[in-house]
Design an enzyme around this catalytic site. Structure first.
Site, PDB file in Angstrom:
ATOM      1  N   HIS A  21      32.392  35.100  77.541  1.00  0.00           N
ATOM      2  CA  HIS A  21      33.272  33.983  77.887  1.00  0.00           C
ATOM      3  C   HIS A  21      33.881  33.365  76.626  1.00  0.00           C
ATOM      4  CE1 HIS A  21      34.109  30.949  81.309  1.00  0.00           C
ATOM      5  NE2 HIS A  21      35.082  30.911  80.420  1.00  0.00           N
TER       6      HIS A  21
ATOM      7  N   ARG B 163      38.427  34.540  85.944  1.00  0.00           N
ATOM      8  CA  ARG B 163      37.254  33.999  86.626  1.00  0.00           C
ATOM      9  C   ARG B 163      36.434  35.148  87.198  1.00  0.00           C
ATOM     10  NH1 ARG B 163      38.228  30.299  84.009  1.00  0.00           N
ATOM     11  NH2 ARG B 163      38.698  28.148  84.580  1.00  0.00           N
TER      12      ARG B 163
END
Length: 311
Positions: A274, A226
């Protein structure tokens, strides 16, 4: 008996998931009415993505569970209207395997020093073999399903693997730590640090300036977890000073990463968009179907979120 399953996600997700979900529910022996449009008072289960337009769960008084399509739940867990049980996605066939492959690939990339040979404009003849894996310390912060699986793979490759988790989990052949003192021990002298913690108030900026100072000088940070786990200003400073030799980053506080962000131009940063891993529709559909089957059979749901812990 037919159960009513509301699919609450964006249109593209429905187009990808409709057929796999119908097949998985049928294979699980669940007779279901699956739709993107059901009266709230008739819904038994909500298959959910946090970027859905659905943000008010109060009308779903009959719903037995909200089944998240994503591994991360930070975008939903604090919703005050969500009183139903919440399960996060743990997809060992797809999501976990994809993360193991991505993390292993990038750890090996930095361990072997592959960049020096892939990008070598001066055609330097560098006769320097890398050390063996047994001489490298890889620390993984976060020993949930993803972190534990990555740790196990790196152990099999021969690395000295350390792990840190808030809950003090144990992984065979991994030196496991917990707590603040344990974090410092896990990071101390590490050659490579992999971040696979959830995004919670307790984990924000876990890679602070102090934490970055603990790793081996010139060490590598790999973050497929994250974005908020890293203090970005501290990391950029550590990269400039040489304390951190390289950072491979897949997740960021703002996504897509703004085009003018310093990470893009920094020579010691690799940005990936991502893509470390993602939920695979077929295997994720089977996870969802199994939880619905369990709910109808009166069995405990899998992968329930601890609301207090945030994951």
């Amino acid at each position: 008996m037919t159960v009513n399953v509301l699919f609450a996600a964006r249109k593209a997700a429905w187009e990808s998931y409709e057929a796999p979900l119908r097949a998985a529910l049928k294979a699980a022996g669940v007779k279901a009415r699956l739709s993107v449009d059901l009266p709230a008072e008739e819904v038994d289960y909500i298959v959910y993505a946090p970027n859905s337009d659905l943000q008010d769960f109060a009308p779903f008084t009959r719903a037995k569970a909200v089944l998240n399509l994503w591994a991360g739940v930070e975008g939903i867990v604090k919703n005050p209207t969500l009183t139903q049980p919440l399960a996060r996605m743990v997809d060992e066939e797809g999501l976990t395997q994809g993360m193991v492959e991505w993390v292993t690939g990038h750890v090996l990339r930095h361990h072997l020093g592959m960049d020096a040979h892939i990008v070598n404009p001066d055609h330097d003849w560098i006769e320097q073999a890398p050390p063996l894996a047994r001489d490298r310390v890889v620390t993984i912060l976060g020993l949930g399903t993803l972190g534990s699986a990555c740790a196990e793979m790196l152990v099999r490759l021969g690395f000295q693997v350390r792990g840190w988790s808030r809950s003090g989990r144990k992984v065979e052949n991994v030196a496991c730590f917990r707590g603040q003192d344990g974090l410092e021990a896990a990071l101390g002298g590490a050659d490579i640090v992999v971040l696979l913690l959830p995004d919670t108030p307790a984990t924000e900026n876990v890679m602070s300036a102090h934490a970055l100072s603990l790793i081996k000088r010139g060490g590598v940070i790999i973050n497929p977890g994250r974005g908020p786990l890293i203090d970005d200003a501290a990391l950029l400073s550590a990269l400039d000073s040489g304390q951190v030799g390289h950072a491979t980053l897949d997740v960021f506080r703002i996504e897509p990463l703004p085009r003018d962000h310093p990470y893009w131009a920094h020579p010691r940063v690799t940005v990936t968009p991502h893509i470390a891993s993602e939920t695979r529709t077929d295997s994720a559909a089977r996870v969802i179907a199994e939880n619905i089957r369990r709910g109808e059979a009166g069995e405990p749901f899998l992968h329930l979120v601890d609301r207090a812990a945030g994951y």
